[in-house]
Design a protein around this motif. Structure first.
Motif, short mmCIF file in Angstrom:
data_model
loop_
_atom_site.label_atom_id
_atom_site.label_comp_id
_atom_site.label_asym_id
_atom_site.label_seq_id
_atom_site.Cartn_x
_atom_site.Cartn_y
_atom_site.Cartn_z
N UNK A 139 0.99 -1.07 -0.08
CA UNK A 139 0.05 0.07 0.15
C UNK A 139 0.79 1.10 0.01
N UNK A 140 2.04 1.18 0.84
CA UNK A 140 2.77 2.37 1.17
C UNK A 140 3.56 2.66 -0.59
N UNK A 141 3.99 1.69 -1.04
CA UNK A 141 4.70 1.80 -2.27
C UNK A 141 3.61 2.34 -3.54
N UNK A 142 2.57 1.69 -3.70
CA UNK A 142 1.64 1.92 -4.50
C UNK A 142 1.17 3.45 -4.52
N UNK A 143 0.95 3.90 -3.23
CA UNK A 143 0.31 5.08 -2.85
C UNK A 143 1.41 6.22 -3.09
N UNK A 144 2.72 5.96 -2.93
CA UNK A 144 3.59 6.96 -3.13
C UNK A 144 4.47 7.04 -4.50
N UNK A 145 4.22 5.85 -5.42
CA UNK A 145 4.58 5.67 -6.80
C UNK A 145 3.73 5.44 -7.67
N UNK A 146 4.03 5.26 -9.12
CA UNK A 146 3.01 5.07 -10.13
C UNK A 146 3.27 3.55 -10.28
N UNK A 147 3.79 2.70 -9.59
CA UNK A 147 4.10 1.20 -10.02
C UNK A 147 2.86 0.69 -9.64
N UNK A 148 2.40 -0.49 -10.13
CA UNK A 148 1.29 -1.18 -9.79
C UNK A 148 1.65 -2.29 -8.91
N UNK A 149 0.97 -3.09 -8.37
CA UNK A 149 1.32 -4.14 -7.42
C UNK A 149 2.05 -5.23 -8.04
N UNK A 150 1.89 -5.54 -9.19
CA UNK A 150 2.44 -6.45 -10.13
C UNK A 150 4.03 -6.11 -10.05
N UNK A 151 4.27 -4.81 -10.11
CA UNK A 151 5.65 -4.66 -10.20
C UNK A 151 6.62 -4.07 -9.18
#
Length: 158
Positions: A139-151
């Motif tokens: 959740x932190x990574x996807x909210x702070x970046x444009x990367x999808x969970x698959x990446x």
């Protein structure tokens, strides 16, 4: 020497610097793991060594880009490309630092985040990650970046 050859040469030098930093990290990590038996000391050494090596490699890369930008022999296209690369490196460094801080704020001892053009890798200082912890990090990574969970690749270290 032509300007194109100089640009290629400098690009190869930056690539070699990055490769040498990765090799240094891998070889240092093997030495640390064989010398230290205590897992908490090993984890602390792994995280601090990795961050030190990453910072050193990035600083060298920025120095090379600054040299291209400052060179009177560089073309305007080379200078513009170097400025864009330098800006991208700085943005990546800032995003990685923010993500690491946010992950640590969730109660993890330490974290390493590396961002490439195609994915984000997260290494957390935890023996075993539970599914809710993985969800928090994701959740932190996807909210702070444009990367999808698959990446996003999340790993535990210990």
């Amino acid at each position: 020497m032509s300007k194109k050859k100089k640009i290629v040469l400098l690009s190869v030098m930056v690539l070699l610097l990055i490769v040498s930093g990765v090799l240094n990290f891998v070889m240092t990590d093997k030495n640390i793991n064989t010398v230290v038996d205590d897992s908490s000391k090993t984890a602390a050494s792994f995280f601090s060594t990795y961050k030190t090596d990453r910072d050193g490699t990035r600083n060298q890369e920025i120095l090379y880009l600054d040299a291209i930008i400052a060179s009177e022999n560089s073309t305007e296209a080379a200078k513009t490309a170097a400025e864009e690369m330098r800006l991208e490196v700085c943005k990546t460094m800032e995003t990685e630092l923010v993500l690491e801080s946010l992950i640590k704020a969730k109660g993890f001892d330490d974290a390493i985040v590396t961002i490439s053009s195609s994915k984000v890798n997260v290494i957390v200082n935890d023996a075993e990650l539970k599914s809710d912890e993985i969800a928090q990090i994701l959740s932190i990574v996807t909210e702070e970046t444009a990367y999808s969970p698959a990446n996003v690749n999340i790993m535990s270290y210990n």
